[in-house]
Write a protein that holds these residues in place. Sequence first.
Motif, PDB file in Angstrom:
ATOM      1  N   PRO A   1     -32.224  -5.123 159.065  1.00  0.00           N
ATOM      2  CA  PRO A   1     -33.061  -4.036 159.592  1.00  0.00           C
ATOM      3  C   PRO A   1     -33.729  -4.377 160.926  1.00  0.00           C
ATOM      4  N   LEU A   2     -34.132  -5.624 161.103  1.00  0.00           N
ATOM      5  CA  LEU A   2     -34.715  -6.014 162.386  1.00  0.00           C
ATOM      6  C   LEU A   2     -33.673  -5.944 163.497  1.00  0.00           C
ATOM      7  N   SER A   3     -32.475  -6.432 163.224  1.00  0.00           N
ATOM      8  CA  SER A   3     -31.399  -6.405 164.227  1.00  0.00           C
ATOM      9  C   SER A   3     -31.018  -4.980 164.590  1.00  0.00           C
ATOM     10  N   LEU A   4     -30.907  -4.130 163.598  1.00  0.00           N
ATOM     11  CA  LEU A   4     -30.560  -2.733 163.854  1.00  0.00           C
ATOM     12  C   LEU A   4     -31.623  -2.055 164.717  1.00  0.00           C
ATOM     13  N   GLY A   5     -32.875  -2.229 164.330  1.00  0.00           N
ATOM     14  CA  GLY A   5     -33.959  -1.630 165.106  1.00  0.00           C
ATOM     15  C   GLY A   5     -34.016  -2.159 166.525  1.00  0.00           C
TER      16      GLY A   5
ATOM     17  N   LEU B   1     -41.192   2.028 162.402  1.00  0.00           N
ATOM     18  CA  LEU B   1     -40.200   2.321 161.360  1.00  0.00           C
ATOM     19  C   LEU B   1     -39.976   1.113 160.454  1.00  0.00           C
ATOM     20  N   TYR B   2     -39.823  -0.050 161.065  1.00  0.00           N
ATOM     21  CA  TYR B   2     -39.581  -1.256 160.268  1.00  0.00           C
ATOM     22  C   TYR B   2     -40.743  -1.538 159.322  1.00  0.00           C
TER      23      TYR B   2
ATOM     24  N   ARG C   1     -40.688  -3.587 155.359  1.00  0.00           N
ATOM     25  CA  ARG C   1     -41.462  -4.756 155.780  1.00  0.00           C
ATOM     26  C   ARG C   1     -41.145  -5.995 154.934  1.00  0.00           C
ATOM     27  N   ARG C   2     -40.494  -6.976 155.536  1.00  0.00           N
ATOM     28  CA  ARG C   2     -40.146  -8.209 154.829  1.00  0.00           C
ATOM     29  C   ARG C   2     -40.652  -9.453 155.539  1.00  0.00           C
ATOM     30  N   VAL C   3     -41.096  -9.312 156.761  1.00  0.00           N
ATOM     31  CA  VAL C   3     -41.635 -10.450 157.505  1.00  0.00           C
ATOM     32  C   VAL C   3     -42.978 -10.066 158.114  1.00  0.00           C
ATOM     33  N   THR C   4     -43.695 -11.062 158.549  1.00  0.00           N
ATOM     34  CA  THR C   4     -45.001 -10.837 159.159  1.00  0.00           C
ATOM     35  C   THR C   4     -44.839 -10.227 160.551  1.00  0.00           C
TER      36      THR C   4
END
Length: 144
Positions: free
Chosen positions: A13-17, A59-60, A65-68
Motif C-alpha cells: 500500500p505504501l508503494s502504490l500510494g 488515504l494510507y 495504517r501498518r507503520v508509524t
Amino acid sequence: MTSTQWDVRAVFPLSLGEFVVWLACGLTMAFGREALGLETALKLHAIAAPVFAALASLLYFTRCRRVTPLAAAAFFTVFIIVLDAALVVPVFEKSYAMFGSILGTWLPFLSIFAATFLTGTWIVGRSGQLSGRVPGAAINSRRS
C-alpha cells in the motif's frame, strides 16, 4: 522519541500510494514545463508535491495504517528518490543535474517527507493508535 515501527505488509500500500504521488509529480513537471516553462513548473511542483503526499498519506493512514508516521514518511521519500535516480534521470532527463536543484528536487523531497509525517501524526493522534489495523477494521472483517 519517535518510533519507526515497521510491518512488511505495509510495503504494497505504501508503494502504490507513493507511485501515484511520483506519477502525479512527474506529470506536473512534464505538462508544466511544456505549458508554463521550466521555472514556473518547478515552483508548481514544489507546491503540488506535498499536497499529493498529504493526500496519499491521508488515504494510507485512514485505510491500512501498518507503520508509524516516521516510517511511512521515510518510505515515501526514499521511494521517490530511488525512482527519480533509477528512472527519471537515466530515461527522461539523461543527466543528474536535477539533483543539484534545491527547488526542483530537494525542497519537494523535504516537503513530501514533512507532509507525510505531519498527516500521519495528525491521523494517528486522532485515533490514539500508533500502527496496525485501523480501529474497527478487524470487527468489520469478521462480520463479512
